[in-house]
Design a protein around this motif. Sequence first.
Motif, short mmCIF file in Angstrom:
data_model
loop_
_atom_site.label_atom_id
_atom_site.label_comp_id
_atom_site.label_asym_id
_atom_site.label_seq_id
_atom_site.Cartn_x
_atom_site.Cartn_y
_atom_site.Cartn_z
N LEU B 189 8.16 -5.19 3.09
CA LEU B 189 7.61 -3.89 2.72
C LEU B 189 6.36 -3.57 3.56
CD1 LEU B 189 7.50 -1.50 0.55
CD2 LEU B 189 5.95 -2.98 -0.70
N THR B 190 6.48 -2.54 4.38
CA THR B 190 5.32 -2.10 5.16
C THR B 190 4.65 -0.98 4.38
OG1 THR B 190 6.55 -2.55 7.16
CG2 THR B 190 4.61 -1.19 7.40
N THR B 191 3.36 -1.11 4.17
CA THR B 191 2.67 -0.09 3.38
C THR B 191 1.17 -0.07 3.69
OG1 THR B 191 2.25 0.70 1.13
CG2 THR B 191 2.37 -1.67 1.41
N HIS B 192 0.53 1.04 3.38
CA HIS B 192 -0.93 1.01 3.41
C HIS B 192 -1.47 1.27 2.00
CE1 HIS B 192 -0.13 5.34 4.20
NE2 HIS B 192 -1.11 5.47 3.34
N ASP B 193 -0.55 1.25 1.03
CA ASP B 193 -0.92 1.48 -0.37
C ASP B 193 -1.19 0.13 -1.04
OD1 ASP B 193 -0.93 1.90 -3.11
OD2 ASP B 193 0.51 3.55 -3.00
N MET B 194 -2.49 -0.12 -1.30
CA MET B 194 -2.90 -1.42 -1.85
C MET B 194 -2.26 -1.69 -3.21
SD MET B 194 -4.92 -2.20 0.42
CE MET B 194 -4.66 -1.00 1.69
N GLU B 195 -2.25 -0.66 -4.04
CA GLU B 195 -1.77 -0.85 -5.40
C GLU B 195 -0.28 -1.20 -5.39
OE1 GLU B 195 -3.77 -1.36 -7.73
OE2 GLU B 195 -2.12 -1.67 -9.12
N GLU B 196 0.44 -0.52 -4.50
CA GLU B 196 1.88 -0.77 -4.35
C GLU B 196 2.11 -2.24 -3.94
OE1 GLU B 196 4.45 2.38 -2.59
OE2 GLU B 196 4.59 0.97 -0.95
N ALA B 197 1.34 -2.68 -2.95
CA ALA B 197 1.46 -4.06 -2.46
C ALA B 197 1.09 -5.04 -3.57
CB ALA B 197 0.57 -4.26 -1.25
#
Lengths: 247, 306
Positions: B189-197
């Motif tokens: 999962l590539t993300t810049h959303d901290m909460e999602e990670a």
Amino acid sequence: MTMIDQLKRAWAISKKDIMIYYLKGPVIIFGLLFPAFLFLAFMIGRDLPVDFLIAGLLGMTIFFTSTSVTPVIAPTETQTRNLERLAASPVSITTILLGDMLASVLFGIGISLVPILLGIALGVAITHPFTLAVAIVLASFCFSAMGLIFSSTPTSMTSTVMMISTMVKFPLVFISGIFIPVGELPQWGRTLASISPLTYITDLCRYSFQETNYYSVQVSISALIMFLIIFMIAAVKLHEKSLPKRL
Amino acid sequence: MNAIEVNNLTKQFGNFTAVDHLDFEVENGEIFGFLGPNGAGKTTTARMLTGIIKPDSGQVRIKGIDIQQNPIKAKQIIGVVPELSNAYTDLSAWNNLQFMAQLYGIPNKQATKRAEELLMKFDLYERKDHKVKTFSKGMKQKLIIAMSLMNDPEILFLDEPTSGLDVRSTRLIKDMVLELNKEGKTIFLTTHDMEEANQLCNRIAVINHGNIAAIDAPEKLKMRIGGLEWVEVSFNMPVDSSDLHAMQGIVEVQKSGDKLRLYTDEPGRMVYQLVDYSRLNDLEIMTLNTMTPTLEDIFIKLTEEI
């Protein structure tokens, strides 16, 4: 993974292209309207034999229709963000290009029936139907591959690709014996004509309708095969280079 | 054998090094988060891992298959939801799924069954014959994920899958990711959303300027950096923050609205000192909270360091 598998996947890409791109504006304008009006501009007011006109119209139609589909696909899919999806799937660039080419070939072959039927309706006899069929199929492949070269331009603007392709295609129409038979051109004109693939399909059409060919059938068919191979290799190399820039 | 093995992966665009000698592994069955700010090299890395672009050097193995040496075989066992990707909007949802099935060489009968299952699962069955151009953004994203699942992949690459979606669609996609992982799929999962990670990932790699700053489980990452716990306090009247600096164990004092944020390694001791301070100065404590660092704090600290 066999070559048959990749061919099946290329056919899937063709079917997708047929469903999406045949009715797109640039395809209709550059593939159908453009050759029709160009031909009318040439024909009206001149007293030329019908079989000469039909042969020229057929050559031009195959040329314009077959080069009108492939240049639309790559920039459109870049713009609509479908290209990355395709690049992530288990198909090679050659398979993607082959699929696009097949869609273009079928369009070219299909539309080429219009001038043939028009010719038949006007009483033109096809003296060599088999040669004509081979010529149409071969030329459709050749010009579709030529269209792939135009579409390797790393842009998402269809208009940019169409502008580049028109810049190349338009002069070719005038040096390829469509309006003036190759034999009646000056020496420099004949030399120029020999480097245009359009010359050979027009000559094959003239042979099929009038038996007034300048080159032998073998030379014209060999030339078209040679152009097809060169265009396809160039298209694959150029797309391999430009694909990452279009993502 | 790991799901993904990355060795010395490098990519340059001209003089700019987008990805700089990356090394990491993703274990089978885990949700691996790839976190980084914009331009950190996340998407370039994801594109190299999925064989979309070629690295300048290094190696990527998908279930032991070198994706550069054998791209078709490696791509056959992965599903990809690229960033900003789209379904074919001039085709129906059904035709999009069938097209994917044909690209992966799935037999017709199996493709029909799989497409029906996925459309039901993603609540799109009623709209299967509608052109995708009539779909909402959330519906399109669900369809794109369904397209990536047509080949029943062992590993699923999701690049910013919830970007630009509303809260409801985001929650739905997150639930789907967890469900797919439960079914045994490895998720990258590539993300810049901290909460999602934080919510989804078993392990996280933080990338910045093409380098990996840290790889660990979210909670371990939070514990890794000291001095980031704080006590947030507000009194019934303004206080001089220099008084608080004198307290033992204080690392830093920051004003945050009408509250004061006291960074410390010993939040428990700090609470006692604050109570004493309020009694001594005849102040009333309005709010008092002890806070642990969030993944966002860790991310900011890590991405500032490299």
